[in-house]
Design a protein around this motif. Structure first.
Motif, PDB file in Angstrom:
ATOM      1  N   PHE A   1       0.926  -1.055   0.045  1.00 52.31           N
ATOM      2  CA  PHE A   1      -0.081  -0.130  -0.208  1.00 52.31           C
ATOM      3  C   PHE A   1       0.737   1.344  -0.107  1.00 52.31           C
ATOM      4  O   PHE A   1       1.810   1.410   0.826  1.00 52.31           O
ATOM      5  CB  PHE A   1      -0.800  -0.115   1.162  1.00 52.31           C
TER       6      PHE A   1
ATOM      7  N   LEU B   1      -2.457   0.142  -4.420  1.00 54.87           N
ATOM      8  CA  LEU B   1      -2.694  -0.945  -3.573  1.00 54.87           C
ATOM      9  C   LEU B   1      -2.513  -2.227  -4.411  1.00 54.87           C
ATOM     10  O   LEU B   1      -3.533  -2.317  -5.431  1.00 54.87           O
ATOM     11  CB  LEU B   1      -4.034  -1.198  -2.812  1.00 54.87           C
TER      12      LEU B   1
ATOM     13  N   HIS C   1       4.096   0.661   2.885  1.00 56.26           N
ATOM     14  CA  HIS C   1       3.395  -0.139   3.948  1.00 56.26           C
ATOM     15  C   HIS C   1       3.311  -1.630   2.982  1.00 56.26           C
ATOM     16  O   HIS C   1       3.124  -1.645   1.711  1.00 56.26           O
ATOM     17  CB  HIS C   1       2.345  -0.005   4.086  1.00 56.26           C
ATOM     18  N   SER C   2       3.777  -2.530   3.709  1.00 51.40           N
ATOM     19  CA  SER C   2       3.545  -3.830   3.211  1.00 51.40           C
ATOM     20  C   SER C   2       3.182  -4.953   4.045  1.00 51.40           C
ATOM     21  O   SER C   2       3.072  -4.671   5.622  1.00 51.40           O
ATOM     22  CB  SER C   2       4.900  -4.419   2.534  1.00 51.40           C
ATOM     23  N   SER C   3       2.397  -5.993   3.699  1.00 48.81           N
ATOM     24  CA  SER C   3       1.809  -7.093   4.659  1.00 48.81           C
ATOM     25  C   SER C   3       1.896  -8.414   3.738  1.00 48.81           C
ATOM     26  O   SER C   3       1.669  -8.293   2.579  1.00 48.81           O
ATOM     27  CB  SER C   3       0.514  -6.654   5.242  1.00 48.81           C
TER      28      SER C   3
ATOM     29  N   PHE D   1      -5.066  -3.183   5.498  1.00 48.40           N
ATOM     30  CA  PHE D   1      -4.124  -1.886   5.917  1.00 48.40           C
ATOM     31  C   PHE D   1      -4.786  -0.834   6.651  1.00 48.40           C
ATOM     32  O   PHE D   1      -4.053   0.192   7.130  1.00 48.40           O
ATOM     33  CB  PHE D   1      -3.901  -1.370   4.560  1.00 48.40           C
TER      34      PHE D   1
ATOM     35  N   SER E   1      -4.002  -1.038  12.250  1.00 46.11           N
ATOM     36  CA  SER E   1      -2.390  -1.100  12.473  1.00 46.11           C
ATOM     37  C   SER E   1      -2.242  -2.189  13.299  1.00 46.11           C
ATOM     38  O   SER E   1      -3.134  -2.860  13.773  1.00 46.11           O
ATOM     39  CB  SER E   1      -2.106   0.093  13.133  1.00 46.11           C
TER      40      SER E   1
ATOM     41  N   ILE F   1       1.684  -4.982   9.714  1.00 49.00           N
ATOM     42  CA  ILE F   1       1.919  -4.182   8.941  1.00 49.00           C
ATOM     43  C   ILE F   1       3.602  -3.725   8.992  1.00 49.00           C
ATOM     44  O   ILE F   1       3.884  -3.427   9.992  1.00 49.00           O
ATOM     45  CB  ILE F   1       0.898  -2.745   9.044  1.00 49.00           C
TER      46      ILE F   1
ATOM     47  N   ASN G   1       6.415  -1.245   7.690  1.00 51.66           N
ATOM     48  CA  ASN G   1       6.862   0.254   6.915  1.00 51.66           C
ATOM     49  C   ASN G   1       8.027   0.107   6.302  1.00 51.66           C
ATOM     50  O   ASN G   1       9.207   0.072   6.956  1.00 51.66           O
ATOM     51  CB  ASN G   1       6.986   1.354   8.112  1.00 51.66           C
TER      52      ASN G   1
END
Length: 461
Positions: A40, A55, A90-92, A108, A111, A115, A117
């Protein structure tokens, strides 16, 4: 593991172009060997920037390009401060089958430790229009000019560098000017009208910029360059010195398309120091332009008293020169209501002539009309010098009664008493001494024979 994806840049350079919605690209690589990663993208100023896709899911080890857009076109960059806006990455980790947009947004929106950064990427505005903006902005309002400049310059092509060099020369910005030359801007570049950067630098009144151009091997084109004229326009005596010392073949009497020398230009503006410099180097004060105007005509027409006086002392006959329309310097002064030149250009001559021939009526008339009783001619003589030299007792008395100075010196250091004694006029000499003239001076002895000195001065001592 401290991050899931890696950007291909440490900072993002966005070439700003006035009036356009600018964009730039960068790439992110999934560092995971077996798992997909959701990414994101956001910025510290979401109203200013946008992404084509903010995204996205990256397959294992895949690299995907992203495009950042400046949301609105503008005539000036929105932010060029040392602390720029940034992209936030941001990633996941995502499981298969859980990659629809709704689920990703939900992922996203909360928090937590899921997640990452992964990166903060500064956004720098660069390019020609950034430097142009800096040039037109007060230095005090933009922090760290030099840092922003060096970064922005690296994204300019040769044509843009040369264009910016001209802008820097016009504004007299030495920092930008020197930086542009260092990265390859051409000091010998000319525009379509063959105007040089040197001409712009001279007119900006920045002599240090002129020195930089000389040191950068600027070449004069004598067929079009009139740099002494440019310097004369801005009272640039120091610039003239630099030019004449470094370009020994520069023509002090070269003319512009109007037939004017630099002396004409300086006279038109009334710049005394420039006039003195040019005449000292040999500029001809009697030269005429295409209209038949001498520099004296120019100074008289504009009412520059000090310039008129200097030019009168530089040439014996220049005050009598006429233009192609038959006008003298005094006629041009009259036309433009510069009556303060009346004495210098006309009355003084009449007063001196009347003193020479002992024309008492003429002397009274001149003095009544405002003639300066101590006004000097091109040799530094006053009317009293002339009357004393000719032995005109009545003229001497009249001049003294109107405030003539007895000890004023001419260009040879001689007073009216010197001139009277030199010509053997004892009565005038006694009259002058009676009015305070100093008789016992070494210069008197040096100026005449010892016999003549004692015969005239001893009775006065």
């Amino acid at each position: 593991m401290d991050r899931l994806v890696k950007p291909d840049v440490e900072e993002l350079n966005l070439v700003f172009i006035r009036g356009q919605k600018c964009s730039t690209t960068f790439a992110l690589t999934n560092l995971m060997h077996t798992m997909s990663v959701a990414v994101f993208l956001d910025t510290t100023n979401p109203t200013r920037f946008s992404f084509h896709h903010a995204l996205v899911v990256l397959p294992p080890l895949a690299t995907v390009s992203f495009t950042l857009f400046l949301s609105q076109s503008s005539d000036q960059p929105p932010n060029i401060a040392p602390n720029p806006d940034t992209i936030l990455v941001h990633s996941s980790i995502v499981l298969a089958g859980n990659t629809n947009q709704e689920n990703l947004h939900l992922l996203f929106s909360k928090s937590g430790r899921h997640i990452f950064n992964d990166a903060t990427i500064p956004i720098n505005f660069v390019g020609h229009d950034i430097i142009d903006f800096l040039l037109s902005s007060p230095t005090s309002k933009i922090v760290n000019h030099s840092f922003i400049l060096s970064r922005a310059i690296s994204f300019c092509n040769n044509h843009e560098l040369n264009s910016l060099l001209r802008s820097a020369a016009k504004t007299g910005n030495l920092l930008f000017f020197s930086s542009l030359i260092t990265v390859g801007a051409d000091v010998n570049h000319r525009d379509v009208d063959r105007e040089s950067v040197m001409s712009l630098a001279i007119r900006s009144r920045n002599v240090d910029m002129v020195r930089v151009m000389v040191e950068s091997n600027f070449v004069i084109d004598h067929s079009v360059d009139r740099f002494l004229h440019d310097a004369a326009c801005v009272n640039g005596v120091e610039t003239m010195e630099v030019l004449c010392m470094n370009y020994l073949d520069i023509d002090i009497n070269s003319v512009n398309p109007r037939g004017q020398t630099a002396l004409h230009i300086a006279a038109n503006h009334g710049y005394i120091e420039v006039l003195e410099f040019l005449v000292t180097l040999g500029s001809d004060s009697d030269v005429v332009d295409n209209k038949g105007w001498t520099p004296l005509h120019c100074a008289s027409s504009e009412g520059h008293v000090a310039a008129v006086e200097f030019l009168l002392n530089s040439s014996v006959f220049v005050k009598y020169a006429v233009t192609k329309e038959g006008k003298t310097a005094i006629a041009l002064a009259y036309e433009n209501d510069h009556m303060d030149l009346y004495d210098m250009l006309y009355l003084r001559d009449v007063l001196h002539k009347a003193a020479t021939v002992n024309d008492i009526s003429g002397l009274k008339k001149c003095l009544a009309e405002g003639a300066a009783v101590n006004g000097k001619d091109q040799n530094g003589w006053t009317a009293l010098h002339r009357a004393a030299f000719k032995g005109r007792v009545e003229s001497v008395k009249l001049l003294l009664s109107h405030g003539a100075r007895v000890d004023v010196e001419d260009d040879d250091g001689c007073t009216p008493l010197h001139r009277a004694v030199d010509a053997g006029h004892g009565q005038v000499a006694m009259l002058l001494v009676a009015q305070g003239a100093r008789a016992s001076t070494k210069s008197l002895i040096d100026h005449m024979s010892l016999k003549n000195y004692h015969s005239l001065v001893d009775p006065l001592c």
